[in-house]
Every structure is written in C-alpha cells, then in structure tokens.
Design a protein around this motif. Structure first.
Motif, PDB file in Angstrom:
ATOM      1  N   ILE A 214      30.042  41.474  39.348  1.00  0.00           N
ATOM      2  CA  ILE A 214      28.750  41.410  38.916  1.00  0.00           C
ATOM      3  C   ILE A 214      28.543  42.385  37.867  1.00  0.00           C
ATOM      4  CG2 ILE A 214      26.577  42.071  39.864  1.00  0.00           C
ATOM      5  CD1 ILE A 214      27.175  40.903  42.404  1.00  0.00           C
ATOM      6  N   ALA A 215      29.115  43.441  37.987  1.00  0.00           N
ATOM      7  CA  ALA A 215      28.917  44.758  36.850  1.00  0.00           C
ATOM      8  C   ALA A 215      29.591  43.947  35.572  1.00  0.00           C
ATOM      9  CB  ALA A 215      29.801  45.741  37.353  1.00  0.00           C
ATOM     10  N   GLY A 216      30.693  43.146  35.595  1.00  0.00           N
ATOM     11  CA  GLY A 216      31.208  42.619  34.545  1.00  0.00           C
ATOM     12  C   GLY A 216      30.483  41.621  33.784  1.00  0.00           C
ATOM     13  N   ASP A 217      29.800  40.981  34.799  1.00  0.00           N
ATOM     14  CA  ASP A 217      28.664  39.821  34.103  1.00  0.00           C
ATOM     15  C   ASP A 217      27.479  40.797  33.397  1.00  0.00           C
ATOM     16  OD1 ASP A 217      30.294  37.700  35.081  1.00  0.00           O
ATOM     17  OD2 ASP A 217      29.000  37.739  36.813  1.00  0.00           O
ATOM     18  N   VAL A 218      27.185  41.628  34.026  1.00  0.00           N
ATOM     19  CA  VAL A 218      26.214  42.491  33.342  1.00  0.00           C
ATOM     20  C   VAL A 218      26.410  43.095  32.179  1.00  0.00           C
ATOM     21  CG1 VAL A 218      24.518  44.442  33.860  1.00  0.00           C
ATOM     22  CG2 VAL A 218      25.151  42.871  35.652  1.00  0.00           C
ATOM     23  N   ILE A 219      27.440  43.772  32.206  1.00  0.00           N
ATOM     24  CA  ILE A 219      28.055  44.320  30.700  1.00  0.00           C
ATOM     25  C   ILE A 219      28.210  43.252  29.622  1.00  0.00           C
ATOM     26  CG2 ILE A 219      29.866  45.409  29.577  1.00  0.00           C
ATOM     27  CD1 ILE A 219      30.467  46.942  32.154  1.00  0.00           C
TER      28      ILE A 219
ATOM     29  N   LEU B 216      37.687  34.872  36.516  1.00  0.00           N
ATOM     30  CA  LEU B 216      36.205  35.073  36.278  1.00  0.00           C
ATOM     31  C   LEU B 216      36.088  36.235  35.009  1.00  0.00           C
ATOM     32  CD1 LEU B 216      35.032  35.538  40.101  1.00  0.00           C
ATOM     33  CD2 LEU B 216      34.588  33.480  38.340  1.00  0.00           C
ATOM     34  N   PHE B 217      36.962  37.084  35.039  1.00  0.00           N
ATOM     35  CA  PHE B 217      36.684  38.009  33.849  1.00  0.00           C
ATOM     36  C   PHE B 217      37.195  37.451  32.733  1.00  0.00           C
ATOM     37  CE2 PHE B 217      37.145  40.567  37.895  1.00  0.00           C
ATOM     38  CZ  PHE B 217      36.007  41.435  37.600  1.00  0.00           C
TER      39      PHE B 217
ATOM     40  N   LEU C 164      35.258  44.295  27.197  1.00  0.00           N
ATOM     41  CA  LEU C 164      34.185  44.941  27.941  1.00  0.00           C
ATOM     42  C   LEU C 164      34.082  44.347  29.506  1.00  0.00           C
ATOM     43  CD1 LEU C 164      30.998  45.807  25.575  1.00  0.00           C
ATOM     44  CD2 LEU C 164      32.692  47.390  26.727  1.00  0.00           C
ATOM     45  N   SER C 165      34.481  43.017  29.396  1.00  0.00           N
ATOM     46  CA  SER C 165      34.073  42.151  30.431  1.00  0.00           C
ATOM     47  C   SER C 165      35.179  42.525  31.519  1.00  0.00           C
ATOM     48  CB  SER C 165      34.271  40.629  30.021  1.00  0.00           C
ATOM     49  OG  SER C 165      35.393  40.243  29.793  1.00  0.00           O
ATOM     50  N   GLN C 166      36.363  42.875  30.895  1.00  0.00           N
ATOM     51  CA  GLN C 166      37.677  43.167  31.872  1.00  0.00           C
ATOM     52  C   GLN C 166      37.872  44.650  31.970  1.00  0.00           C
ATOM     53  OE1 GLN C 166      41.116  40.708  30.519  1.00  0.00           O
ATOM     54  NE2 GLN C 166      40.006  39.706  29.171  1.00  0.00           N
ATOM     55  N   SER C 167      37.131  45.527  31.604  1.00  0.00           N
ATOM     56  CA  SER C 167      37.178  46.899  31.636  1.00  0.00           C
ATOM     57  C   SER C 167      37.022  47.487  33.219  1.00  0.00           C
ATOM     58  CB  SER C 167      36.325  47.599  30.561  1.00  0.00           C
ATOM     59  OG  SER C 167      34.886  47.369  31.145  1.00  0.00           O
ATOM     60  N   LEU C 168      36.139  46.908  33.790  1.00  0.00           N
ATOM     61  CA  LEU C 168      36.066  47.015  35.175  1.00  0.00           C
ATOM     62  C   LEU C 168      37.328  47.085  36.104  1.00  0.00           C
ATOM     63  CD1 LEU C 168      32.348  46.061  35.909  1.00  0.00           C
ATOM     64  CD2 LEU C 168      33.097  48.188  35.161  1.00  0.00           C
ATOM     65  N   LEU C 169      38.130  46.001  35.511  1.00  0.00           N
ATOM     66  CA  LEU C 169      39.321  45.888  36.155  1.00  0.00           C
ATOM     67  C   LEU C 169      40.580  47.189  36.314  1.00  0.00           C
ATOM     68  CD1 LEU C 169      40.630  42.390  34.797  1.00  0.00           C
ATOM     69  CD2 LEU C 169      39.717  42.834  37.093  1.00  0.00           C
TER      70      LEU C 169
ATOM     71  N   SER D  25      44.072  47.345  43.254  1.00  0.00           N
ATOM     72  CA  SER D  25      44.955  46.201  43.157  1.00  0.00           C
ATOM     73  C   SER D  25      45.638  46.283  42.111  1.00  0.00           C
ATOM     74  CB  SER D  25      44.342  45.010  43.524  1.00  0.00           C
ATOM     75  OG  SER D  25      45.343  43.954  43.432  1.00  0.00           O
ATOM     76  N   LEU D  26      46.871  46.426  42.279  1.00  0.00           N
ATOM     77  CA  LEU D  26      48.212  46.448  40.990  1.00  0.00           C
ATOM     78  C   LEU D  26      47.940  45.076  40.189  1.00  0.00           C
ATOM     79  CD1 LEU D  26      50.335  47.968  39.656  1.00  0.00           C
ATOM     80  CD2 LEU D  26      51.872  46.651  40.785  1.00  0.00           C
ATOM     81  N   VAL D  27      47.540  43.972  40.847  1.00  0.00           N
ATOM     82  CA  VAL D  27      47.376  42.691  40.238  1.00  0.00           C
ATOM     83  C   VAL D  27      46.352  42.918  39.018  1.00  0.00           C
ATOM     84  CG1 VAL D  27      46.684  40.109  40.472  1.00  0.00           C
ATOM     85  CG2 VAL D  27      47.999  41.480  42.177  1.00  0.00           C
ATOM     86  N   PHE D  28      45.084  43.756  39.465  1.00  0.00           N
ATOM     87  CA  PHE D  28      44.133  43.636  38.533  1.00  0.00           C
ATOM     88  C   PHE D  28      44.368  44.651  37.389  1.00  0.00           C
ATOM     89  CE2 PHE D  28      41.687  41.911  42.447  1.00  0.00           C
ATOM     90  CZ  PHE D  28      41.522  40.636  41.655  1.00  0.00           C
ATOM     91  N   SER D  29      44.927  45.768  37.816  1.00  0.00           N
ATOM     92  CA  SER D  29      45.060  46.736  36.919  1.00  0.00           C
ATOM     93  C   SER D  29      46.096  46.540  35.801  1.00  0.00           C
ATOM     94  CB  SER D  29      45.697  48.071  37.629  1.00  0.00           C
ATOM     95  OG  SER D  29      46.568  47.977  38.349  1.00  0.00           O
ATOM     96  N   THR D  30      47.313  45.945  36.433  1.00  0.00           N
ATOM     97  CA  THR D  30      48.330  45.294  35.526  1.00  0.00           C
ATOM     98  C   THR D  30      47.645  44.311  34.351  1.00  0.00           C
ATOM     99  OG1 THR D  30      50.088  45.851  36.861  1.00  0.00           O
ATOM    100  CG2 THR D  30      50.644  44.504  35.083  1.00  0.00           C
ATOM    101  N   PHE D  31      46.957  43.608  34.871  1.00  0.00           N
ATOM    102  CA  PHE D  31      46.152  42.442  34.238  1.00  0.00           C
ATOM    103  C   PHE D  31      45.491  43.145  32.922  1.00  0.00           C
ATOM    104  CE2 PHE D  31      43.524  39.034  32.715  1.00  0.00           C
ATOM    105  CZ  PHE D  31      44.250  37.890  32.536  1.00  0.00           C
ATOM    106  N   PHE D  32      44.501  44.151  33.398  1.00  0.00           N
ATOM    107  CA  PHE D  32      43.728  44.899  32.493  1.00  0.00           C
ATOM    108  C   PHE D  32      44.668  45.363  31.386  1.00  0.00           C
ATOM    109  CE2 PHE D  32      42.423  48.826  31.004  1.00  0.00           C
ATOM    110  CZ  PHE D  32      40.876  48.435  30.472  1.00  0.00           C
ATOM    111  N   GLN D  33      45.462  46.212  31.795  1.00  0.00           N
ATOM    112  CA  GLN D  33      46.482  46.976  30.836  1.00  0.00           C
ATOM    113  C   GLN D  33      46.844  45.983  29.710  1.00  0.00           C
ATOM    114  OE1 GLN D  33      49.621  49.033  32.880  1.00  0.00           O
ATOM    115  NE2 GLN D  33      47.923  50.208  34.075  1.00  0.00           N
ATOM    116  N   VAL D  34      47.590  44.622  29.950  1.00  0.00           N
ATOM    117  CA  VAL D  34      48.177  43.864  29.183  1.00  0.00           C
ATOM    118  C   VAL D  34      47.077  43.235  28.391  1.00  0.00           C
ATOM    119  CG1 VAL D  34      49.660  41.782  28.780  1.00  0.00           C
ATOM    120  CG2 VAL D  34      50.172  43.611  30.620  1.00  0.00           C
ATOM    121  N   MET D  35      46.003  42.988  28.998  1.00  0.00           N
ATOM    122  CA  MET D  35      44.967  42.124  28.158  1.00  0.00           C
ATOM    123  C   MET D  35      44.316  43.180  27.234  1.00  0.00           C
ATOM    124  SD  MET D  35      44.859  39.164  28.950  1.00  0.00           S
ATOM    125  CE  MET D  35      43.413  38.454  28.165  1.00  0.00           C
TER     126      MET D  35
END
Length: 629
Positions: A3-8, A64-65, A530-535, A540-550
């Motif tokens: 939801i926060a990502g959608d708002v941003i 979603l992100f 911005l949409s993925q910054s909240l990851l 969860s390592l799944v989300f944080s790793t995805f954010f680092q690479v993206m």
C-alpha cells in the motif's frame, strides 16, 4: 509495504505528469489514468494467472512492486512526446479537431520505442519462468503477463484518457471541475510556454566541438568502471545458506546464531544410502544375494575413511555380520554362495542388528534389509565438498544403487552450478531479447547498440553486487536476468531518438535525443526505484535481495542511457541514418492566428508509426515547411 509503495508511486506520477499549477494545463486526470492503468494491469495479470492455476506464493508479491514501478514508464514517454509540440505546452494553440492527429503523432514518435521496451520486458520475465525454482517461476509468469496487460492498457485506456484531457484543455475547462469553463490561459503562463518550451532546435549554442574533452573523460571513466566490474565479477561470492532465509528476530535465527557461535567448526553429516530392495523406483538395487555387494560396501567405507576431508565415518553392518559368522562358526562370506541371503536373515534377527537399526546403519522393513546407510561427517562442507562426495560414491562399484544426501545439499546444489547456470541463461536471454529487438526494429545497427548496452549493464551489475556484498544465488539471479530487459528499456528511447534524427551532426543529434527523452526516462527510472524502495525495510531476504539488485539496475541503466550512451553516440559516424526515420509525411493545417495566414506543420505519417518518428515543431512562418526531428 504494498500500500505504501502504491501511494509513493501515485504521488510521484501525479507530481510530474500533472505538474502544471494552473487549472487549465494541469494533467491530474491523466496522472490518475496512468496509475489506474497499472492497477488494472495488475488485476488482469493476477486474475488470469489465478484462473489458469499458476501457484501464488510469497515471491509473487514482488511482482506487485515491479508492475507499480515499470508500468508507468510508458505514460511518462507518451505525455512527454505530446508536450514536445507547441500545442502540447500551450492549450490555446490547439483545437479539438486536430487533437486525435496530434495524439497519433505522439504515439508515432514514441510508439516504436515503447513497443520495443515493453516487449523486451515481457520476454525477459517470460524467460525467467523457465527457472527450475517453482517460487521464482510463478513470480516471472505473473510479471510477464502483467507487462503484456500494461502495454495494452497504456496504448488504449491511457491514450483515450489523454485524448479526453486534451479536449478539455482545448475547450478551456478546469482540470479539477471539467464542467467549469476557464476563460483563457493566463498571460503569464502563455509567456512561460513560449519562453520555457521552445521548439527543439538542433543548432548547438557554441559550436560542434563543445565539451568534447568532457565527453572523452566520461567515456574513460566508463571504461575504468567496466574493467573494475569485470574483475569484480570473478570475485563475486556465490552461495545461499539456510540462516539467510530466516527472518530477523525469529527463534530459528537465534538458534542458527547460537549454533554458529558455540560450534563454529561443526562437521556436516552426510548420508550415503544403498538400496537393496526395490523401494524407490528411481534408484537401482544392489542385491544382497551377491557377496560382491558386501565387499563394495566395505570399499565405500574405506574410501571415505582414506579421504582427508572426512572427520568421521560411521559403521557398516557388514563388519558386524562377518563377526557374527565367525562366532557362529559359519563359513566366510565368499564361501556361503546361495546361502548368503539366509545367513543375512538370521543376522537381522539378532540384538546386534537391532542396535545397528537404532543408530541408523540399516533400514529394515518386515524383517528384510532394504537399505544400508553409511553416515560420514565432513568439516567445512561446501559445494566443492559435495561434488567430491558424489564423485566418491559414483566411483564405487555399487553403481546408481548408492546415493548421497545432506540437508545442506538443497542450497549447495544451486551453488555448484550457479556461475555456469547464470552465464548460460544470460547468453540465452540476451539472444532472445535481441532477436525481438531486431524483429521489431529491422535495424542491425540499433540491435548492435542495444546488445552493447545490455552486456555493459550486466557487467556493471556484477560490480554493483560485489560492491554491496550481495552473493550470486537463486534470489539474486532472477532480478539479474530481468535486468536484461529493463536496461534495454532505458537505452532504447535515447538510441531510438538519436537514430531517428534526420539532420544535424552526431553531437547535435545526441543532444536532441537527450532533450526529448531524458526527462521521461529519468522519471520512469525514479518511479521504478521509489515503488521498490520499501522492499529495503523488509525482514525477508527474498525482498531485500531483490531491492538491492533492482536498485543497481536503475542506477546502472540511467548511467548508460543518460551519460554513457549520449557521449558515445556523439562520436557516431554521420553517414548512418536509421530506418526509424519516417520518409512520408502529411500536412496538418493550423487555424489562423490574428492576421497571419494559415500555417502548416509537417509531421510523420502515423501509418509509419512502427518505424517512424514525428517532427517536433513547425515554423511560425506562413508557408509550409518540413520540420526536423
């Protein structure tokens, strides 16, 4: 987080698409349509995938992100292409009758690059669906279908909303309350349109050699980063361990931490299972009626005992069976012949066999020995040690009846092949994506540029991962593969605008490409980030790793598209002209302004929208003149 990502993302899109402060030029309705189109694409993707039975899991939430960030990129480009014209910046210059033609011209300007980038994104995600990991396969399927829905909605739903908004502006109606008539654009805003948004010009302000040294320095810095990233790629850590997948603050995480502190050099247990009865159909059988089977079990035990990597080797029931034969005054194994199975049956009824079963050395079923288990302890067990254990088992004469397993093998299996698997998939994905680019563009030079950009972006991403300490594993592999399509997304628009320019030197065309595409590309990249910054705040390592690479993909993609590629193109041979350039044109008449005669504009033929670009502005003189791209 979703939801926060959608708002941003919604706030950012509204701030830049609907950025005008006056009630006539504001595009708040268009910004809302861009966000709604992404939501509709997400609903369509998840609904269709759920209907056909694609599994939903935690990893699918990443889609979603991704759709939130990447989905609005096309909207920035379409609006930017429309506002490149005089009528786009000054609504008082537009009439309702020519709005469909100008919207069509905007699509002709950016449509081919949008089609290329969206298609390569969908292909990249679809290729990721070939991964053997079920969780990541589902994510890639959901994201790929979402990209297709988003492209369809952007060129239909969003374009329709943009056309309606242009009609509102031409009719002089308020952006917030379309039923309210606004008399005219304030004189201050009209002057701002005329001064701040002039028609693009290819004439450089200080000669063709301006900033030549600076551009050369940029390319030298780029070469240094490319070499450093190449070196870092060979030092990149590879691996994924069980503690990495446990969320921070959980009891399991504390257990792993306490175990690592108390037993830092604890040996890993490995089980070698030898099947003697057809229990598992996928494994061969080593029959007990042959004396050679018992000798092979002893040789296998001796092979691990002689190995320097083995900390300890468990017992083999054959030794106890030989002792049993000696105590019972029976013939040795080699002289039992057809009576071997009967003697083994007698041995299995003894207390010694019960003790062996309790420690896991044998597996009995209905009083029959179905499998032998040999346990080996190995210190510093890693992917290389796992390959060594399997080599020792394969070298035994037991054949495929013997298999080895360790709880850590589920991760080490991937680590052992990760580097080779990564490069193979990158090459195959690169071929698939570039084939799509060549098919849609029909331009070998453009395809070569995209190939160079993708290879360079992937190399820099390896350097980015080494800089952050992000290991190469199943979690980082998928966003790394997806970066092939997403990096093309940024470079496509700049290269397309450069190659489509008909006149001017290479430096002038590169400057014009940046002027017409840089803002939209930058806005698309920022919205993705911005949409993925909240990851980043996920446990969860799944989300944080995805954010680092993206995040690295966004930075590397912008670095190449807005810095390296324009500098490189500024030295491009002037003799090359891409097939993107439109050769046909149509004339659109503008209503007379004051006492001036009717002026005319020449724009690209919308029928050539797949391979053409429109002109960016027209002369204000009374005669019709072609307009330079």
């Amino acid at each position: 987080l979703i939801i926060a990502g959608d708002v941003i993302m919604s706030v950012y899109t509204s701030a830049f698409i609907g950025r005008h402060r006056d009630v006539l030029r504001s595009r708040g309705f268009v910004a809302g349509a861009a966000v709604i189109s992404v939501f509709l694409a997400t609903l369509g993707s998840f609904g269709l995938c759920a209907a056909v039975g694609v599994p939903y899991n935690e990893t699918v939430n990443i889609a979603l992100f991704v759709l939130m960030g990447v989905g609005v990129d096309d909207a920035f480009l379409i609006v930017n292409a429309l506002e490149d014209t005089k009528e786009g910046t000054d609504p008082t210059c537009a009439t309702g009758s020519d709005i469909p033609d100008r919207v069509g011209a905007a699509l002709a300007d950016c449509g081919s690059s949008i089609c290329l980038s969206s298609t390569t994104n969908a292909v990249a995600f679809a290729f990721g669906a070939t991964t053997p990991l079920p969780a990541l396969r589902s994510f890639c399927i959901y994201a790929s279908v979402g990209m297709v829905f988003d492209l369809a909605l952007q060129v239909t739903f969003f374009v329709a909303a943009l056309t309606l908004d242009e009609r509102r502006r031409a009719a002089g109606r308020c952006a917030c309350l379309p039923c309210v008539q606004v008399s005219s654009l304030p004189s201050r805003c009209r002057a701002e349109c005329m001064v701040l948004s002039p028609a693009p010009s290819l004439t450089p302000s200080k000669g063709p050699g301006r900033h030549r040294v600076l551009r050369i320095l940029v390319l030298l810095v780029y070469l240094v980063t490319l070499v450093a990233s190449t070196v870092a790629a060979f030092t990149l850590k590879v691996g994924l361990k069980a503690p990495d997948l446990v969320p921070e603050g959980s009891a399991t995480k504390d257990f792993f931490a306490a175990g690592a502190a108390a037993l830092p050099h604890q040996a890993q247990p490995i089980d070698i299972l030898v099947q003697h009865a057809p229990v598992a159909s996928s494994v061969d059988v080593a029959p007990l009626r042959r004396a050679s089977t018992l000798r092979d079990l002893q040789r296998l035990r001796d092979a691990f005992s002689a190995s320097g990597s083995s900390a300890a080797v468990g017992p083999v029931w054959v030794d106890s069976f030989i002792e049993h034969l000696r105590v019972e005054a029976r013939p040795p194994i080699g002289r039992l012949g057809v009576h071997l199975e009967r003697e083994i049956g007698r041995f299995l009824s003894t207390s010694t066999a019960d003790a062996l079963e309790q420690v896991g050395a044998i597996v009995r079923r209905n009083g029959t020995l179905v499998a032998t288990r040999l346990r080996v302890l190995i210190a510093d067990y890693d992917a290389e040690a796992m390959v060594g254990v399997r080599g020792t088992v394969a070298a035994s004469t037991l054949g495929e009846a013997a298999v080895s397993h360790s709880p850590a093998d589920i991760y080490l299996e991937q680590d052992a092949i990760m580097m080779t698997y990564t490069f193979q998939n990158l090459i195959m994905l690169l071929i698939a994506v570039l084939s799509v680019v060549l098919l849609l563009s029909a331009d070998v030079v453009f395809t070569g540029l995209m190939a160079t950009c993708v290879l360079s972006c992937c190399t820099h991403l390896f350097g980015w991962m080494a800089l952050l300490g992000t290991p190469l594993n199943a979690l980082s592999l998928i966003p790394l593969l997806l970066s092939v399509g997403l990096c093309i997304d940024y470079s496509t628009h700049v290269a397309h605008a450069f190659l489509a320019a008909k006149e001017g030197s290479a430096e002038e065309r590169a400057r014009s490409a940046l002027r017409s595409r840089a803002a939209a590309v930058a806005n698309g990249a920022v919205s993705t980030g911005l949409s993925q910054s909240l990851l980043l705040f996920s446990r969860s390592l799944v989300f944080s790793t995805f954010f680092q690479v993206m995040a690295g993909m966004v930075l590397v993609g912008l670095f190449h598209a807005l810095v390296v590629l324009p500098c490189f193109l500024s030295f491009w041979p002037d003799r090359h002209r891409s097939c993107f350039s439109a050769e046909e044109s149509i004339v659109l008449l503008r209503p007379p302004v004051g006492d001036k005669p009717v002026a005319a504009e020449t724009i690209a033929n919308p029928a050539a929208a797949v391979i053409g670009t429109p002109s960016e502005g027209a002369s204000e003189r009374g005669t019709s003149e072609p307009i330079n791209d």
